[in-house]
Design a protein around this motif. Sequence first.
Motif, PDB file in Angstrom:
ATOM      1  N   GLU A   4      34.739 101.362 -25.786  1.00  0.00           N
ATOM      2  CA  GLU A   4      35.691 103.206 -26.026  1.00  0.00           C
ATOM      3  C   GLU A   4      35.825 102.701 -27.881  1.00  0.00           C
ATOM      4  OE1 GLU A   4      36.654 105.045 -22.126  1.00  0.00           O
ATOM      5  OE2 GLU A   4      38.263 104.733 -23.539  1.00  0.00           O
ATOM      6  N   LEU A   5      36.549 100.815 -28.025  1.00  0.00           N
ATOM      7  CA  LEU A   5      36.991 101.146 -29.066  1.00  0.00           C
ATOM      8  C   LEU A   5      35.830 100.243 -30.500  1.00  0.00           C
ATOM      9  CD1 LEU A   5      41.203  99.524 -28.017  1.00  0.00           C
ATOM     10  CD2 LEU A   5      40.010 101.556 -28.815  1.00  0.00           C
ATOM     11  N   ASN A   6      35.086  99.806 -29.513  1.00  0.00           N
ATOM     12  CA  ASN A   6      34.303  98.960 -30.500  1.00  0.00           C
ATOM     13  C   ASN A   6      33.104 100.632 -30.156  1.00  0.00           C
ATOM     14  OD1 ASN A   6      34.764  96.436 -29.576  1.00  0.00           O
ATOM     15  ND2 ASN A   6      32.764  96.716 -28.271  1.00  0.00           N
ATOM     16  N   GLN A   7      33.091 101.148 -29.573  1.00  0.00           N
ATOM     17  CA  GLN A   7      32.066 102.699 -30.551  1.00  0.00           C
ATOM     18  C   GLN A   7      32.992 102.917 -31.203  1.00  0.00           C
ATOM     19  OE1 GLN A   7      31.057 104.493 -27.309  1.00  0.00           O
ATOM     20  NE2 GLN A   7      29.074 104.182 -26.952  1.00  0.00           N
ATOM     21  N   ALA A   8      33.877 103.277 -31.509  1.00  0.00           N
ATOM     22  CA  ALA A   8      35.376 104.150 -31.871  1.00  0.00           C
ATOM     23  C   ALA A   8      34.669 103.590 -33.551  1.00  0.00           C
ATOM     24  CB  ALA A   8      36.785 104.812 -31.912  1.00  0.00           C
ATOM     25  N   VAL A  24      44.734 104.660 -35.116  1.00  0.00           N
ATOM     26  CA  VAL A  24      45.191 103.226 -34.136  1.00  0.00           C
ATOM     27  C   VAL A  24      44.712 102.905 -33.361  1.00  0.00           C
ATOM     28  CG1 VAL A  24      46.627 101.241 -34.164  1.00  0.00           C
ATOM     29  CG2 VAL A  24      46.812 102.835 -36.431  1.00  0.00           C
ATOM     30  N   GLY A  25      43.309 102.490 -32.816  1.00  0.00           N
ATOM     31  CA  GLY A  25      43.061 101.779 -31.120  1.00  0.00           C
ATOM     32  C   GLY A  25      43.816 100.996 -30.364  1.00  0.00           C
ATOM     33  N   GLY A  51      51.869 108.585 -48.057  1.00  0.00           N
ATOM     34  CA  GLY A  51      50.748 109.728 -47.713  1.00  0.00           C
ATOM     35  C   GLY A  51      50.009 108.723 -46.956  1.00  0.00           C
ATOM     36  N   ALA A  52      51.192 108.767 -45.315  1.00  0.00           N
ATOM     37  CA  ALA A  52      49.701 108.680 -44.613  1.00  0.00           C
ATOM     38  C   ALA A  52      50.369 108.302 -42.964  1.00  0.00           C
ATOM     39  CB  ALA A  52      50.054 106.687 -44.798  1.00  0.00           C
ATOM     40  N   ARG A  53      49.723 109.207 -41.906  1.00  0.00           N
ATOM     41  CA  ARG A  53      50.905 109.484 -40.721  1.00  0.00           C
ATOM     42  C   ARG A  53      49.266 108.851 -39.930  1.00  0.00           C
ATOM     43  NH1 ARG A  53      50.412 114.386 -41.533  1.00  0.00           N
ATOM     44  NH2 ARG A  53      48.958 114.928 -40.441  1.00  0.00           N
ATOM     45  N   PHE A  54      49.961 108.304 -39.211  1.00  0.00           N
ATOM     46  CA  PHE A  54      49.301 107.474 -37.751  1.00  0.00           C
ATOM     47  C   PHE A  54      49.484 107.615 -35.981  1.00  0.00           C
ATOM     48  CE2 PHE A  54      50.360 104.509 -41.505  1.00  0.00           C
ATOM     49  CZ  PHE A  54      49.328 103.054 -41.568  1.00  0.00           C
ATOM     50  N   SER A  55      49.011 107.270 -36.161  1.00  0.00           N
ATOM     51  CA  SER A  55      48.384 108.381 -34.147  1.00  0.00           C
ATOM     52  C   SER A  55      48.171 106.723 -33.600  1.00  0.00           C
ATOM     53  CB  SER A  55      47.666 109.137 -34.439  1.00  0.00           C
ATOM     54  OG  SER A  55      46.484 109.585 -34.985  1.00  0.00           O
ATOM     55  N   VAL A  56      48.387 106.887 -32.396  1.00  0.00           N
ATOM     56  CA  VAL A  56      47.347 106.239 -31.258  1.00  0.00           C
ATOM     57  C   VAL A  56      45.683 106.835 -31.084  1.00  0.00           C
ATOM     58  CG1 VAL A  56      48.008 104.796 -29.015  1.00  0.00           C
ATOM     59  CG2 VAL A  56      49.847 105.163 -31.011  1.00  0.00           C
ATOM     60  N   VAL A  57      45.269 105.780 -30.838  1.00  0.00           N
ATOM     61  CA  VAL A  57      43.828 106.308 -30.400  1.00  0.00           C
ATOM     62  C   VAL A  57      44.171 105.623 -28.826  1.00  0.00           C
ATOM     63  CG1 VAL A  57      41.600 105.990 -29.427  1.00  0.00           C
ATOM     64  CG2 VAL A  57      42.979 107.080 -32.112  1.00  0.00           C
ATOM     65  N   PRO A  58      43.905 105.302 -27.743  1.00  0.00           N
ATOM     66  CA  PRO A  58      43.936 104.251 -26.541  1.00  0.00           C
ATOM     67  C   PRO A  58      42.185 104.202 -25.654  1.00  0.00           C
ATOM     68  CG  PRO A  58      45.172 106.281 -25.531  1.00  0.00           C
ATOM     69  CD  PRO A  58      44.803 106.666 -27.395  1.00  0.00           C
ATOM     70  N   GLY A  59      41.931 103.559 -25.656  1.00  0.00           N
ATOM     71  CA  GLY A  59      40.386 103.222 -25.386  1.00  0.00           C
ATOM     72  C   GLY A  59      40.047 101.852 -24.248  1.00  0.00           C
ATOM     73  N   SER A  60      39.533 101.658 -23.687  1.00  0.00           N
ATOM     74  CA  SER A  60      38.800 100.309 -23.035  1.00  0.00           C
ATOM     75  C   SER A  60      38.684  99.230 -24.178  1.00  0.00           C
ATOM     76  CB  SER A  60      37.694 100.869 -22.037  1.00  0.00           C
ATOM     77  OG  SER A  60      36.934 101.516 -23.079  1.00  0.00           O
ATOM     78  N   PHE A  61      37.341  98.365 -24.339  1.00  0.00           N
ATOM     79  CA  PHE A  61      36.924  97.622 -24.862  1.00  0.00           C
ATOM     80  C   PHE A  61      35.314  98.470 -25.833  1.00  0.00           C
ATOM     81  CE2 PHE A  61      39.028  94.573 -22.210  1.00  0.00           C
ATOM     82  CZ  PHE A  61      39.636  93.169 -22.999  1.00  0.00           C
TER      83      PHE A  61
END
Length: 585
Positions: free
Chosen positions: A65-69, A25-26, A53-63
């Motif tokens: 970085e999130l666009n690219q991800a 999750v960005g 059946g799911a495990r969530f984790s955080v992906v912090p970033g700038s605008f």
Amino acid sequence: MALIIQVGAMACCVAAEPEAAELKVGVLANWGGQQAERRWQPMMDYLSERVDGARFSVVPGSFEELNQAMLAGQIQFIVSNPGQYLHLSNQFPLSWLATMRSRQHRGTTYAIGSAIVVRADSKIKTLYDLKDKTVAASGFYALGGYQAALGLMRQFGIDPESYWKEIRFLGFPLGPLVFQVRDKNIDAAITPFCTLEKMVERGVVRRNDFRVLNPSRPEGYDCQVSTQLYPNWSFAASEQVLPHITKQVTEALFELDASDPAAIAAETLGWTAPISQLKVIQLFSNLDYQAKEVNNWQPIQDWIEKNQHWGLTALALFLMATFYHIWIEFKFRQKSDRLLQTERELKQKAIQLERLHSAAVVGEIGAGLAHEINQPIAAINNYSEGGLMRLQGQTQPDTEMVALLDKINQQSKRAGAVVHRIRGLLKRHETVLEKTNLLDVVDDSLDLLKLELERHQIRVQSKVNGEPKFVMADKVGLLQVLVNLIKNSADAMAESPQSTLKQIFIEVSFNEELVTLSVTDNGPGLQEEPHKMLASFSTTKEQGLGLGLAIVSDLIKQHQGQFRIDNCPETGGCRAQFSLPLLMD
């Protein structure tokens, strides 16, 4: 036995359970990556418990970085403002799941806006005072920042892109925006709604040191804002996510209680159904905004902007390493070329030394031969003189016989003189300086080369300027010099057509202190630079040793004279010239 069967069955069931899918999750990290993880990881843990059946984790970033991800498929969900959602939706299919209710402002869903902050003592009182000022914001895509402020300026009839002196994008976290205003590095900062109040609450700045331009405080809100407010952050999913997971995530968000630790950490009272984005769409429409294509190099550019000193240092080291590599390669090639040239020169000198050795042997043989020839010549001279004495002693000598014997005697003396000169040239001797008539040396050299000059049909013209005087010199050495110079001219003209007039000009000029002698021909002239011709083992003749001119130059220097050789424009040939000091009375 039953217990064993039960345990085995449980083990089989555990082994059969599918591994939980890892879902990223960005999250927009407007206060930095660590703060974003502390704020949103409890929410991820909450979803991991509620979604099968799911495990969530955080992906912090700038605008950016999130666009690219998102475009690279590295994240499956995104929590951000509606502005970024609209940017991404133009390039990637997204599903808007829920809108966040702010924990402040009585749980409103409109909590995004901009506050334009200046120093309290600043002369800037209104938006119009920002003309030709330096302004900073977190980023171009920040809805609760730069975008909302652009809309406000347009409402006031101001075109910000030409109105401000400079706009700087400092990125995240947001704190430096306010610090830059405090330190007078910029005139104003465009900050997200409530940024200043949060920093005051944390004790990092004082509220009385700042003002908000075009301030307003809507009813029920805790912070001042310069612009209108827009829909709050929302939770969106990409098309990669399976529909049943998207459904479970949406249900879990709607069921989140305000007292849940995940809601408290995320500073939310919960989530509600996605609200209309009409106000954001109208804002972008008024700005004539066109979504920019994602620049894959943007993170690198942002890093360089934030770490310019390291970037410049790395660039300087790269340039130094490049220049050093080029310099090493240049020196290596230079050394290699020099070694190859030296190897070629050594091979040539080995051949030339072999020729020189052969010439030395021939010289020894020639000197011995001249000595042997000198004996019969001396006998002829003696016999002719004896015959003349007998004839002259008679009462009536035969005049024809006397004349014949006299000629034989003269020619034998001349042959003896020639042999004597050849022996003088060939044999080794110590340098002996004596009073020498240079004109006699010229005559002797011409006598030695008479036959060769006649064979090549070469005319020799001599000219004397000034009053002749003596020089203190080694006569044999000077004879070697002149023979060498005249021989070089003769060799140069030897291959000229028979119809061509071949001439050698010998000019001797006497002045008060020096005598200058020049040998000039009308041959083809020098084919190389004069200084190269004077070097040892340098020759243009196929059978030459390249020692003649080097020896000439050395002999003239031993006599404290000067020697030079060059092309003569008047004749088109070569001119060799040397000067010697005169013997003073």
